[in-house]
Design an enzyme around this catalytic site. Structure first.
Site, mmCIF file in Angstrom:
data_model
loop_
_atom_site.group_PDB
_atom_site.id
_atom_site.type_symbol
_atom_site.label_atom_id
_atom_site.label_comp_id
_atom_site.label_asym_id
_atom_site.label_seq_id
_atom_site.Cartn_x
_atom_site.Cartn_y
_atom_site.Cartn_z
ATOM 1 N N PRO A 115 0.849 -1.191 0.000
ATOM 2 C CA PRO A 115 0.000 0.000 0.000
ATOM 3 C C PRO A 115 0.890 1.249 0.000
ATOM 4 O O PRO A 115 1.863 1.319 0.764
ATOM 5 C CB PRO A 115 -0.788 -0.100 1.303
ATOM 6 C CG PRO A 115 -0.580 -1.474 1.809
ATOM 7 C CD PRO A 115 0.657 -2.030 1.188
ATOM 8 N N GLY A 119 3.889 4.189 5.086
ATOM 9 C CA GLY A 119 5.060 3.968 5.932
ATOM 10 C C GLY A 119 5.644 2.575 5.810
ATOM 11 O O GLY A 119 6.388 2.123 6.680
ATOM 12 N N LEU A 120 5.311 1.868 4.722
ATOM 13 C CA LEU A 120 5.788 0.489 4.570
ATOM 14 C C LEU A 120 6.910 0.370 3.534
ATOM 15 O O LEU A 120 7.244 -0.727 3.088
ATOM 16 C CB LEU A 120 4.609 -0.431 4.199
ATOM 17 C CG LEU A 120 3.490 -0.491 5.253
ATOM 18 C CD1 LEU A 120 2.352 -1.403 4.801
ATOM 19 C CD2 LEU A 120 4.029 -0.964 6.608
ATOM 20 N N GLY A 121 7.483 1.504 3.153
ATOM 21 C CA GLY A 121 8.682 1.468 2.311
ATOM 22 C C GLY A 121 8.419 1.267 0.831
ATOM 23 O O GLY A 121 9.307 0.789 0.110
ATOM 24 N N SER A 122 7.226 1.669 0.351
ATOM 25 C CA SER A 122 6.929 1.407 -1.071
ATOM 26 C C SER A 122 7.921 2.100 -1.999
ATOM 27 O O SER A 122 8.336 1.516 -3.011
ATOM 28 C CB SER A 122 5.493 1.801 -1.418
ATOM 29 O OG SER A 122 5.275 3.153 -1.126
ATOM 30 N N SER A 123 8.332 3.329 -1.681
ATOM 31 C CA SER A 123 9.226 4.041 -2.610
ATOM 32 C C SER A 123 10.574 3.334 -2.705
ATOM 33 O O SER A 123 11.094 3.107 -3.808
ATOM 34 C CB SER A 123 9.397 5.513 -2.214
ATOM 35 O OG SER A 123 9.967 5.605 -0.921
ATOM 36 N N ALA A 125 11.231 0.176 -1.971
ATOM 37 C CA ALA A 125 11.075 -1.161 -2.553
ATOM 38 C C ALA A 125 10.914 -1.082 -4.070
ATOM 39 O O ALA A 125 11.489 -1.900 -4.801
ATOM 40 C CB ALA A 125 9.875 -1.855 -1.920
ATOM 41 N N ASP A 166 15.085 2.732 5.285
ATOM 42 C CA ASP A 166 14.130 2.073 4.378
ATOM 43 C C ASP A 166 14.881 1.276 3.312
ATOM 44 O O ASP A 166 14.542 0.120 3.034
ATOM 45 C CB ASP A 166 13.214 3.104 3.693
ATOM 46 C CG ASP A 166 12.175 3.662 4.655
ATOM 47 O OD1 ASP A 166 12.326 3.468 5.865
ATOM 48 O OD2 ASP A 166 11.212 4.301 4.176
HETATM 49 C C1 MEV Z 1 10.385 6.477 6.931
HETATM 50 O O1 MEV Z 1 10.048 5.121 6.704
HETATM 51 C C2 MEV Z 1 11.428 6.580 8.012
HETATM 52 C C3 MEV Z 1 11.821 8.017 8.353
HETATM 53 O O2 MEV Z 1 12.669 7.929 9.513
HETATM 54 C C4 MEV Z 1 12.564 8.684 7.226
HETATM 55 C C5 MEV Z 1 13.970 8.129 7.028
HETATM 56 O O3 MEV Z 1 14.537 7.534 7.917
HETATM 57 O O4 MEV Z 1 14.500 8.353 5.920
HETATM 58 C C6 MEV Z 1 10.622 8.867 8.738
#
Ligand code: MEV
Length: 342
Positions: A115, A119-123, A125, A166
């Site tokens: 999704p 906050g699950l790292g899509s960019s 990945a 990430d």
């Molecule tokens: C984002 O998944 C994690 C953050 O700490 C940004 C980063 O570490 O680059 C918010």
């Protein structure tokens, strides 16, 4: 953990003119945001949320950006690119430039089960899968350190200032402790499962990272105190994780959630999900990733994940995933060849 299995196109359509690359989502257990300012962080891969990229030579009809379903396509090269900057495109362009192939027309198609903006790292990945696909297309072997650097080029676009956590986690095969720019495997020894719950609200990492930076800059003395507190908390929680001290780890997650709220990245929906997880008996819960929406992560005693998951759904989570301790323990943890460094 549930998730749609991805068909490996290479298994059914052998085509030397096509390169294929894969990656997967990640979740941060502790240390988001403060890691951008030098603290350690702990994260783990989510292989059940995969990304597949297919690269082929030439420029093809139109680019289209990520839709809700996470399928998109972009071209790099002299003609055909739509001019928008995206992490995966920047990573691929940099890879081609480093390999002396700058200007080569290449199209990359991405099928992303992660999704977006949760906050699950899509960019990261998508960038990792795209670079791997282009490397496959040109028969390049990319060592882990170079792959990490290329994904990071894309992440600087996606996050504004990316710590590297990430990129490290989407390329890792097991839990990692990320410290001073180096990702090392860490044992997941606690007797608990992890439940992820999506608030259903997309969050902008770039906006969240910029907001935290502004807040820290407003009062450097207080900021130093907060970062030192975060550093000590994450360091001792990482030791708890590796030594199997489940309750202590849960308490650290909750304390870290308080700190993230002070930094302005929690929201009423996140607070509500954290409360619901704790009421259902979770050891701890916190937002994971950049916040301002996105997902909550709860640490649930083995066997109690279904009750925690149901409570999260009743409290408004639009979807949930359970990651068992078993799966995190059995992951082939070593990061190949050499540690990934920033
Ligand atoms: C984002 O998944 C994690 C953050 O700490 C940004 C980063 O570490 O680059 C918010």
């Amino acid at each position: 953990m549930n998730g749609q299995p991805v068909r490996d196109r290479r298994a059914t359509v052998p085509d030397p003119a096509v390169g294929v690359g894969h990656s997967h989502a990640k979740a941060i257990l502790l240390g988001e945001h403060t890691v951008v300012h030098g603290t350690p962080a702990v994260a783990f891969p989510l292989p059940a949320l995969p990304v597949r990229a297919i690269a082929r030579r030439g420029l093809h009809d139109t680019d289209f950006g990520p839709g809700a379903a996470g399928h998109f396509r972009f071209s790099v090269g002299a003609v055909g690119a739509d001019g928008t900057e995206s992490g995966p495109r920047v990573a691929v362009e940099e890879a081609l430039r480093r390999w002396g192939l700058g200007g080569e027309p290449v199209e990359v198609r991405i099928d992303c089960d992660i999704p977006l903006a949760r906050g699950l790292g899509s960019s990261a990945a998508c960038a990792g899968a795209a670079v791997r696909a282009v490397a496959d297309l040109y028969g390049r072997i990319v060592d882990p350190g170079s792959l990490y650097e290329l994904v990071q080029c894309g992440e600087q676009v996606a996050h504004g200032r990316a710590s590297g956590i990430d990129a490290g986690a989407v390329l890792a095969s097991g839990p990692i402790l990320f410290e001073r720019g180096i990702a090392r495997p860490i044992a997941f020894a606690v007797d608990a499962d992890l439940v992820l719950a999506d608030t259903g609200v997309p969050g902008s990492t770039q906006q969240a990272v910029a907001g935290v930076r502004r807040r820290l800059a407003r009062d450097p003395r207080a900021a130093r105190g907060q970062l030192d507190r975060a550093d000590a908390l994450i360091t001792s929680a990482a030791a708890d994780l590796a030594a199997g001290r489940t309750a202590a780890l849960g308490a650290a997650m909750l304390e870290f959630q308080g700190l993230l709220a002070e930094l302005g990245v929690s929201t009423p929906q996140i607070d509500e999900l954290v409360r619901a997880a704790l009421d259902a008996g979770a050891f701890g819960a916190k937002l994971t990733g950049a916040g301002l929406g996105g997902c909550v992560l709860a640490l649930a005693a083995t066997g109690t994940a279904p009750a925690v998951r149901d409570a999260l759904r009743r409290a408004g989570a639009v979807r949930t995933w359970t990651v068992t301790a078993q799966s995190l323990r059995s992951s082939p943890t070593p990061i190949p060849e050499r540690e990934i460094t920033s």
